[in-house]
Design an enzyme around this catalytic site. Structure first.
Site, PDB file in Angstrom:
ATOM      1  N   SER A   1     -27.392   0.134 -38.448  1.00  0.00           N
ATOM      2  CA  SER A   1     -25.945   0.250 -38.589  1.00  0.00           C
ATOM      3  C   SER A   1     -25.470   0.194 -40.030  1.00  0.00           C
ATOM      4  CB  SER A   1     -25.249  -0.839 -37.768  1.00  0.00           C
ATOM      5  OG  SER A   1     -25.681  -2.120 -38.162  1.00  0.00           O
TER       6      SER A   1
ATOM      7  N   HIS B   1     -25.664   3.690 -32.683  1.00  0.00           N
ATOM      8  CA  HIS B   1     -25.273   4.709 -33.664  1.00  0.00           C
ATOM      9  C   HIS B   1     -26.026   6.027 -33.495  1.00  0.00           C
ATOM     10  CE1 HIS B   1     -22.783   1.858 -35.895  1.00  0.00           C
ATOM     11  NE2 HIS B   1     -23.713   0.979 -35.572  1.00  0.00           N
TER      12      HIS B   1
ATOM     13  N   LYS C   1     -18.332   4.151 -30.269  1.00  0.00           N
ATOM     14  CA  LYS C   1     -18.635   4.831 -31.526  1.00  0.00           C
ATOM     15  C   LYS C   1     -18.505   6.339 -31.303  1.00  0.00           C
ATOM     16  CE  LYS C   1     -20.922   0.839 -33.417  1.00  0.00           C
ATOM     17  NZ  LYS C   1     -20.580  -0.193 -32.446  1.00  0.00           N
TER      18      LYS C   1
HETATM   19  N1  PMP Z   1     -25.298  -2.797 -31.863  1.00  0.00           N
HETATM   20  C1  PMP Z   1     -25.132  -2.168 -33.022  1.00  0.00           C
HETATM   21  C2  PMP Z   1     -26.331  -1.588 -33.713  1.00  0.00           C
HETATM   22  C3  PMP Z   1     -23.847  -2.054 -33.589  1.00  0.00           C
HETATM   23  O1  PMP Z   1     -23.667  -1.468 -34.774  1.00  0.00           O
HETATM   24  C4  PMP Z   1     -22.746  -2.581 -32.893  1.00  0.00           C
HETATM   25  C5  PMP Z   1     -21.322  -2.422 -33.416  1.00  0.00           C
HETATM   26  N2  PMP Z   1     -21.071  -3.008 -34.628  1.00  0.00           N
HETATM   27  C6  PMP Z   1     -22.977  -3.252 -31.704  1.00  0.00           C
HETATM   28  C7  PMP Z   1     -24.262  -3.332 -31.206  1.00  0.00           C
HETATM   29  C8  PMP Z   1     -21.851  -3.908 -30.950  1.00  0.00           C
HETATM   30  O2  PMP Z   1     -21.137  -2.984 -30.230  1.00  0.00           O
HETATM   31  P1  PMP Z   1     -19.614  -3.296 -29.806  1.00  0.00           P
HETATM   32  O3  PMP Z   1     -18.793  -2.984 -31.005  1.00  0.00           O
HETATM   33  O4  PMP Z   1     -19.375  -2.397 -28.654  1.00  0.00           O
HETATM   34  O5  PMP Z   1     -19.570  -4.743 -29.434  1.00  0.00           O
END
Ligand code: PMP
Length: 405
Positions: free
Chosen positions: A190, A218, A250
Site C-alpha cells: 500500500s 490495491h 478502493k
Molecule cells: N489492507 C490494505 C493493504 C490496505 O491498504 C487497506 C486500506 N488502507 C486495508 C487493508 C483496510 O481496508 P479498509 O480501508 O476497507 O478498512
C-alpha cells in the site's frame, strides 16, 4: 495508591508524537469529481485510492439510491441475525465468481476482514493463551497494519521477513516447524506500490505446508484480466492462495471488504470471525452499488484500466525525464521518497499551494527515514493534470541524497 494513570500516559505519547512532528489530522476534503475542496480551494486529488474513478459514477449512485429508497439505509442487524439481504447474497456470489473462488464473505471494512479472518484461521475461535502460540504467522515487513494486528489478536507467534523476500519467509517458517503456519502478504504494497513475489511465496508455502493469505486491497480492479487482481495476474488459483482478501473501497469506489476461498474455509471464517459475527451488516444499498461497480470493473467497457495504465506510464516517463527518484512501481501507487518527515510535509504543503492534494506519509506508517509523498493515479486524471503535477514536482526542493533511505 500509586497506580499510573492511563490518560496521562496517552497524553504523553500524543505529546511525544507532536514533538516529533508526526501528528496526523483529518481534513475536511469534499468531493468534486476528481477534485477535492479543501479549505475552500479545489485541489486535484493525487492521494486517494479511487483508482478507476468509480466513486462518483452514475451507475453506482443510481444503484445506491434505488436500493435505499426500496429497503431503507441501515440493515439493523448482523448478517447472521436479520441483516443479510438479497443484495449481499448476490454480491458475495459475484465476488466469488470474479475471483475464481467457491465462496466470498462480506465484511464492513478491510481492517475488519483481516482482523476477523486471521483470528479465525490462526486461532480457530479459541481465546489466545498467553505464552502459548496458537499458530505461526509469517509476514512481509511492509504488510498493512491490520494484518499485523490480526495475527496478534489471534495469539499467533508473529515473525516478519524482509520486504518481498520469499527465502526470508521460508527461513521464518523453518524456525517453528512444529506450529501450523500462515504466510500473509499484501498483493500490492500500500505504501510502496510494488507487487509481492506471489509465485515464490506460493512455492515456499507448498513445500512447507503453510497457508498463503493475500490481502489484495490495491491489486483488485487494477491488475489481471477483468481486474481480478495480483493473484490472478500471477496465474495462481485457490490451491496456491487459499485465502484471498479484497476491499471494496478502493478501485471499486465503494466501502467494505470480502474474504474469498473454498466454501468450507469461508464457512469456518463465518463461524469464528468475531468482526463478522458481532457487527451490523453493511447497508444493502452499498452492496447494490458495489454490484454496479463490479460490472464496470469486470467488463470495463469504458476502458478505465487502459486509461489508468496510460496515466501511470505518462507519470513515470515524465518523472524519469525530470530525474525524480520514484520507487520502482508499475501500479497506481507511485511513491516519491523524501527522507525526513519534515521534508515530506514541506513538499506536500508546496504541492497544495500549487493546487494538488498529495499526502506526506511518515513514520510509523512507513519505516524511519522512509517518509514519502504517496502519489496515486486514477483513470480519472487527464493528461494535462498529470503534466501539471509533474511541473509542480519539478519545482520542489530536492531532498539531500543522504536523507533518503
Ligand atoms: N489492507 C490494505 C493493504 C490496505 O491498504 C487497506 C486500506 N488502507 C486495508 C487493508 C483496510 O481496508 P479498509 O480501508 O476497507 O478498512
Amino acid at each position: 495508591m500509586n497506580r499510573p494513570d492511563l490518560l496521562a500516559r496517552l497524553e504523553s505519547a500524543r505529546a511525544a508524537r507532536e514533538q516529533a512532528g508526526l501528528l496526523r489530522r483529518a481534513r475536511v476534503c469534499d468531493a468534486l469529481g476528481a477534485r477535492r475542496i479543501v479549505r475552500g480551494r479545489a485541489l486535484v486529488d493525487f492521494c486517494g485510492n479511487d483508482y478507476l474513478g468509480l466513486a462518483g459514477h452514475r451507475d453506482l449512485v443510481a444503484a445506491l439510491s434505488r436500493t435505499a429508497a426500496a429497503e431503507g439505509v441501515g440493515t439493523g442487524a448482523a448478517h447472521l441475525v436479520s441483516g443479510h439481504r438479497d443484495e449481499h447474497a448476490a454480491l458475495e456470489e459475484e465476488l466469488a465468481e470474479w475471483t475464481g473462488r467457491e465462496r466470498a464473505l462480506l465484511f464492513s471494512t478491510g481492517v475488519m476482514a483481516n482482523l476477523g479472518a486471521m483470528q479465525a484461521l490462526l486461532g480457530a475461535g479459541a481465546m489466545p493463551v498467553p505464552g502459548r502460540a496458537s499458530a505461526l504467522c509469517v509476514q512481509d515487513r511492509l504488510n498493512h497494519a491490520s494484518l499485523i494486528d490480526g495475527a496478534q489478536l489471534a495469539g499467533a507467534e508473529l515473525r516478519r521477513y524482509p520486504h518481498a523476500d520469499a527465502e526470508g519467509a521460508a527461513r521464518q517458517l523453518d524456525a517453528r516447524s512444529e506450529l501450523p503456519a500462515m504466510v500473509a502478504t499484501d498483493g500490492v504494497f500500500s505504501m510502496d506500490g510494488d507487487v509481492a513475489p506471489l509465485p515464490a511465496l506460493a512455492a515456499v508455502c507448498r513445500a512447507r505446508g503453510a497457508l498463503l493469505y493475500v490481502d489484495d486491497a490495491h491489486g483488485l480492479g487494477v491488475l489481471g484480466a477483468q481486474g481480478a487482481g495480483s493473484v490472478s495476474a500471477a496465474g495462481l488459483g485457490t490451491a496456491d492462495v487459499p485465502v484471498l482478501m479484497g476491499t471494496l473501497g478502493k478501485a471499486l469506489g465503494c466501502a467494505g471488504a470480502f474474504i474469498a476461498g473454498d466454501a468450507a474455509v469461508i464457512e469456518g471464517i463465518a463461524q469464528f470471525a468475531r468482526t463478522y459475527v458481532y457487527t451490523t451488516a453493511m447497508p444493502a444499498a452499498l452492496a447494490a452499488a458495489t454490484r454496479a461497480a463490479l460490472r464496470l470493473v469486470r467488463f470495463d467497457r469504458e476502458g478505465r484500466r487502459e486509461k489508468l495504465a496510460a496515466n501511470i506510464a505518462r507519470f513515470r516517463t515524465g518523472a524519469a525525464h525530470l530525474g525524480l527518484p520514484l520507487m520502482p512501481s508499475a501500479t497506481p501507487i507511485q511513491p516519491l521518497p523524501m527522507g525526513t518527515a519534515t521534508a515530506a510535509v514541506a513538499a506536500a504543503a508546496a504541492l497544495e499551494d500549487a493546487g494538488f492534494l498529495v499526502v506526506a506519509i511518515r513514520p510509523p506508517t512507513v519505516p524511519q527515514g522512509g517518509a514519502r509523498l504517496r502519489i496515486t493515479l486514477s483513470a480519472q486524471h487527464t493528461p494535462d493534470r498529470i503534466d501539471a503535477l509533474l511541473d509542480a514536482l519539478a519545482r520542489l526542493p530536492r531532498p539531500a541524497e543522504s536523507a533518503v533511505v
